[in-house]
Design a protein around this motif. Structure first.
Motif, PDB file in Angstrom:
ATOM      1  N   ALA A   1      18.692 -38.933 -32.470  1.00  0.00           N
ATOM      2  CA  ALA A   1      19.331 -38.532 -31.388  1.00  0.00           C
ATOM      3  C   ALA A   1      19.779 -39.786 -30.495  1.00  0.00           C
ATOM      4  N   VAL A   2      20.857 -39.663 -29.455  1.00  0.00           N
ATOM      5  CA  VAL A   2      21.157 -40.427 -28.437  1.00  0.00           C
ATOM      6  C   VAL A   2      20.305 -40.367 -27.194  1.00  0.00           C
ATOM      7  N   LEU A   3      19.662 -41.252 -26.676  1.00  0.00           N
ATOM      8  CA  LEU A   3      19.175 -41.119 -25.163  1.00  0.00           C
ATOM      9  C   LEU A   3      19.897 -41.234 -24.381  1.00  0.00           C
ATOM     10  N   ARG A   4      19.840 -40.288 -23.317  1.00  0.00           N
ATOM     11  CA  ARG A   4      20.923 -40.505 -22.049  1.00  0.00           C
ATOM     12  C   ARG A   4      20.178 -40.792 -20.817  1.00  0.00           C
ATOM     13  N   ALA A   5      18.938 -40.963 -20.641  1.00  0.00           N
ATOM     14  CA  ALA A   5      18.318 -41.484 -19.566  1.00  0.00           C
ATOM     15  C   ALA A   5      17.108 -42.277 -19.846  1.00  0.00           C
ATOM     16  N   ASP A   6      17.035 -43.410 -18.906  1.00  0.00           N
ATOM     17  CA  ASP A   6      15.965 -44.611 -19.182  1.00  0.00           C
ATOM     18  C   ASP A   6      14.665 -43.932 -19.355  1.00  0.00           C
ATOM     19  N   VAL A   7      13.765 -44.692 -20.293  1.00  0.00           N
ATOM     20  CA  VAL A   7      12.611 -44.141 -20.263  1.00  0.00           C
ATOM     21  C   VAL A   7      11.662 -45.254 -19.516  1.00  0.00           C
ATOM     22  N   ILE A   8      11.033 -44.573 -18.378  1.00  0.00           N
ATOM     23  CA  ILE A   8      10.420 -45.683 -17.487  1.00  0.00           C
ATOM     24  C   ILE A   8       9.065 -45.581 -17.738  1.00  0.00           C
ATOM     25  N   ALA A   9       8.074 -46.744 -18.082  1.00  0.00           N
ATOM     26  CA  ALA A   9       6.812 -46.682 -18.278  1.00  0.00           C
ATOM     27  C   ALA A   9       5.942 -46.343 -17.161  1.00  0.00           C
ATOM     28  N   LYS A  10       5.276 -45.407 -17.568  1.00  0.00           N
ATOM     29  CA  LYS A  10       4.220 -44.427 -16.579  1.00  0.00           C
ATOM     30  C   LYS A  10       2.729 -45.205 -16.521  1.00  0.00           C
ATOM     31  N   VAL A  11       2.541 -45.911 -17.728  1.00  0.00           N
ATOM     32  CA  VAL A  11       1.290 -46.407 -17.775  1.00  0.00           C
ATOM     33  C   VAL A  11       1.390 -48.031 -18.410  1.00  0.00           C
ATOM     34  N   ASN A  12       0.225 -48.669 -18.245  1.00  0.00           N
ATOM     35  CA  ASN A  12       0.259 -49.873 -18.838  1.00  0.00           C
ATOM     36  C   ASN A  12      -0.242 -49.780 -20.168  1.00  0.00           C
TER      37      ASN A  12
ATOM     38  N   ALA B   1       8.241 -50.621 -16.185  1.00  0.00           N
ATOM     39  CA  ALA B   1       9.238 -51.341 -16.784  1.00  0.00           C
ATOM     40  C   ALA B   1       9.976 -50.149 -17.647  1.00  0.00           C
ATOM     41  N   VAL B   2      11.415 -50.566 -18.015  1.00  0.00           N
ATOM     42  CA  VAL B   2      12.415 -49.829 -18.765  1.00  0.00           C
ATOM     43  C   VAL B   2      11.883 -49.831 -20.357  1.00  0.00           C
ATOM     44  N   VAL B   3      11.279 -48.869 -20.751  1.00  0.00           N
ATOM     45  CA  VAL B   3      10.819 -48.882 -22.141  1.00  0.00           C
ATOM     46  C   VAL B   3      11.952 -48.636 -23.061  1.00  0.00           C
ATOM     47  N   LEU B   4      12.905 -47.587 -23.031  1.00  0.00           N
ATOM     48  CA  LEU B   4      13.911 -47.228 -23.717  1.00  0.00           C
ATOM     49  C   LEU B   4      14.938 -47.042 -22.601  1.00  0.00           C
ATOM     50  N   ALA B   5      16.263 -47.753 -23.151  1.00  0.00           N
ATOM     51  CA  ALA B   5      17.510 -47.929 -22.243  1.00  0.00           C
ATOM     52  C   ALA B   5      18.513 -46.694 -22.637  1.00  0.00           C
ATOM     53  N   ALA B   6      19.046 -45.752 -21.887  1.00  0.00           N
ATOM     54  CA  ALA B   6      20.090 -44.917 -22.157  1.00  0.00           C
ATOM     55  C   ALA B   6      21.031 -45.646 -23.088  1.00  0.00           C
ATOM     56  N   GLY B   7      21.538 -44.597 -24.106  1.00  0.00           N
ATOM     57  CA  GLY B   7      22.414 -45.251 -25.079  1.00  0.00           C
ATOM     58  C   GLY B   7      21.819 -45.663 -26.404  1.00  0.00           C
ATOM     59  N   SER B   8      20.634 -45.675 -26.179  1.00  0.00           N
ATOM     60  CA  SER B   8      19.721 -46.049 -27.526  1.00  0.00           C
ATOM     61  C   SER B   8      19.790 -44.929 -28.681  1.00  0.00           C
ATOM     62  N   VAL B   9      20.003 -45.308 -29.809  1.00  0.00           N
ATOM     63  CA  VAL B   9      19.863 -44.091 -30.933  1.00  0.00           C
ATOM     64  C   VAL B   9      18.679 -44.087 -31.428  1.00  0.00           C
ATOM     65  N   LEU B  10      17.875 -43.143 -31.198  1.00  0.00           N
ATOM     66  CA  LEU B  10      16.432 -43.064 -31.306  1.00  0.00           C
ATOM     67  C   LEU B  10      15.913 -43.079 -32.858  1.00  0.00           C
ATOM     68  N   ARG B  11      15.016 -44.319 -32.884  1.00  0.00           N
ATOM     69  CA  ARG B  11      14.619 -44.573 -34.164  1.00  0.00           C
ATOM     70  C   ARG B  11      13.030 -44.083 -34.014  1.00  0.00           C
ATOM     71  N   PRO B  12      12.291 -43.866 -35.422  1.00  0.00           N
ATOM     72  CA  PRO B  12      10.929 -43.443 -35.014  1.00  0.00           C
ATOM     73  C   PRO B  12      10.129 -44.363 -34.196  1.00  0.00           C
ATOM     74  N   GLN B  13      10.241 -45.815 -34.119  1.00  0.00           N
ATOM     75  CA  GLN B  13       9.379 -46.412 -33.360  1.00  0.00           C
ATOM     76  C   GLN B  13       9.969 -46.132 -31.724  1.00  0.00           C
ATOM     77  N   ASP B  14      11.131 -45.771 -31.624  1.00  0.00           N
ATOM     78  CA  ASP B  14      11.482 -45.616 -30.175  1.00  0.00           C
ATOM     79  C   ASP B  14      10.810 -44.167 -29.686  1.00  0.00           C
ATOM     80  N   VAL B  15      10.871 -43.299 -30.613  1.00  0.00           N
ATOM     81  CA  VAL B  15      10.205 -41.934 -30.227  1.00  0.00           C
ATOM     82  C   VAL B  15       8.654 -42.060 -30.125  1.00  0.00           C
ATOM     83  N   ALA B  16       8.220 -42.866 -30.935  1.00  0.00           N
ATOM     84  CA  ALA B  16       6.607 -43.447 -30.879  1.00  0.00           C
ATOM     85  C   ALA B  16       6.333 -44.163 -29.494  1.00  0.00           C
TER      86      ALA B  16
END
Length: 417
Positions: A39-50, A155-170
């Motif tokens: 899927a295509v991510l439409r909102a940045d994923v921001i790190a909640k934890v270190n 930190a921005v872990v995943l940027a909006a617009g990314s096509v989500l790969r297994p490592q991104d979902v992980a």
């Protein structure tokens, strides 16, 4: 300098125009992680934890104070253990060691880990000895992963617009995300045209062929997360096509078809779309895939791919897939196919004026070098060549000859799908 034939548009220009004229869809949804692959991510994923959340050990071994190593001249007492999820309680005493497992929290006061292979322990691991040579090589912070070393909170872990790969979902899961904001699937109606076509399983009429293009299109669309309505085979009849396209345009984001976009008497898709809507582009300076159409009926995008099976796949992967991913909000970089330089293992001559993609395999030559070998035919009707190929060789518009040893650009097919 490009040597483009008059009246033709380059693929890059056609895509640039299409990206500007075809808007990105705004419909998004929250989807469980297990359903986000591709899927295509439409909102940045921001790190909640270190990550790591605390200082932890990179190896199985023994944690101790680095300053104590200067005074080690005999056995050390092991005063406890730190296991993953079960940290050592309290501060490590001076001159003592703590048994530690990979991923376990570093005890307070400890600042190095000696791996277990470099330690001699008694049977119950309550006393250890460290070889002086190992002590001399040990450094402060050795084998310690510091909190936030991988990912820092905020930190921005995943940027909006990314096509989500297994490592991104992980990595999203590693931040505790249960869902992600992704594009809703684009709905696409698919059909093939041609009175010579038969459905797989039906009797094959004299001079007929089984329809394979529809399945190539459906596969490409499902690979990028579209929902597909299969309209089957439509006759080469103006009124039939007009009725089918008119209805499909009202309930789908996109209509994709193969065949009927050239200039023959039975090529009716262009005049049908002309009457129902408008044609924005057609005839590209590419091979295979020159008769490729982009149009619009109301708010519905219409993509007319060529009729030959190789042209369907090449034009679909290099034009349709990037454009549809753009519609779903993918970052522009996600729409550019990977190109890697390789050596040619073949000779090739041709006329100039169109960008061409040769079906290719990477093979190892007698010197152990991987070189690209082209299929023995450039016919766009030979679907078996796409099964044989693991990539495409890109031949620029002004290149008329390739010789063994020349540098060529290779596009892995896996990177296009």
């Amino acid at each position: 300098m490009q040597n483009i034939k008059p009246g033709l548009t380059t693929l890059s220009d056609a895509l640039e125009i299409a990206f500007k004229e075809v808007g990105q869809r705004t419909d998004v949804e929250e989807r469980p992680l297990s359903e986000c692959f591709g899927a295509v991510l439409r909102a940045d994923v921001i790190a909640k934890v270190n990550v790591p959340s605390v200082d932890n050990s990179a190896m199985d071994g023994y944690a101790l104070r680095f300053v104590d190593l200067a005074d080690v001249d005999g056995p050390l007492d092991v005063v406890g253990s730190s296991m993953a999820g079960h940290p050592f309680d309290g501060e490590i005493p001076t001159g003592k060691a703590v048994r530690i497992a990979t991923g376990a929290a570093i005890p307070k006061g400890a600042d190095c880990v000696i791996i277990q292979e470099n330690v001699t322990a008694n049977d119950d691991e309550t006393i250890i000895e460290i070889n002086p040579d190992v002590i001399a090589r040990t450094k402060r912070d050795q084998n310690i992963r510091r909190a936030g070393e991988d990912i820092k909170k905020g930190a921005v872990v995943l940027a909006a617009g990314s096509v989500l790969r297994p490592q991104d979902v992980a990595i999203a899961a590693g931040q505790g995300c249960q869902t992600l904001t992704v594009s809703k699937p684009i709905s696409v109606a698919v059909f093939s045209t041609g009175d010579e076509l038969a459905k797989p399983g039906d009797p094959l009429p004299p001079g007929g062929i089984y329809d394979s293009n529809r399945f190539a299109m459906i596969g490409m669309l499902k690979n990028i997360g579209c929902t597909v309505t299969d309209l089957g085979l439509l006759a080469d009849d103006f009124d039939v096509l007009k009725d089918a396209l008119g209805k499909a345009a009202k309930s789908h984001d996109v209509i994709m078809t193969s065949g009927g976009v050239s200039v023959g008497r039975a090529d009716l898709l262009k005049p049908v779309v002309d009457q129902l809507g408008e044609i924005h582009a057609w005839k590209l300076a590419i091979k295979p895939g020159k008769p490729l159409m982009r149009g619009k009926i109301g708010d519905c995008l219409v993509l007319g791919l060529p009729g030959n099976p190789v042209a369907v796949l090449v034009a679909g992967l290099l034009f349709a897939v990037p454009l549809l991913r753009h519609m779903m909000g993918a970052d522009r970089a996600q729409s550019k196919p990977a190109r890697m330089p390789v050596r040619a293992g073949f000779d090739f001559k041709r006329g100039t004026g169109r960008r061409e993609w040769l079906r290719a395999q990477l093979v190892q030559n007698d010197d152990g070098e991987h070189v690209a070998m082209a299929f023995n035919s450039t016919s766009s009707g030979m679907l078996s060549s796409m099964v044989w190929a693991d990539g495409l060789i890109e031949v620029p518009e002004d290149c008329g000859q390739i010789s063994v040893g020349d540098d060529v650009l290779y596009l892995p097919l896996r990177g296009l799908q």
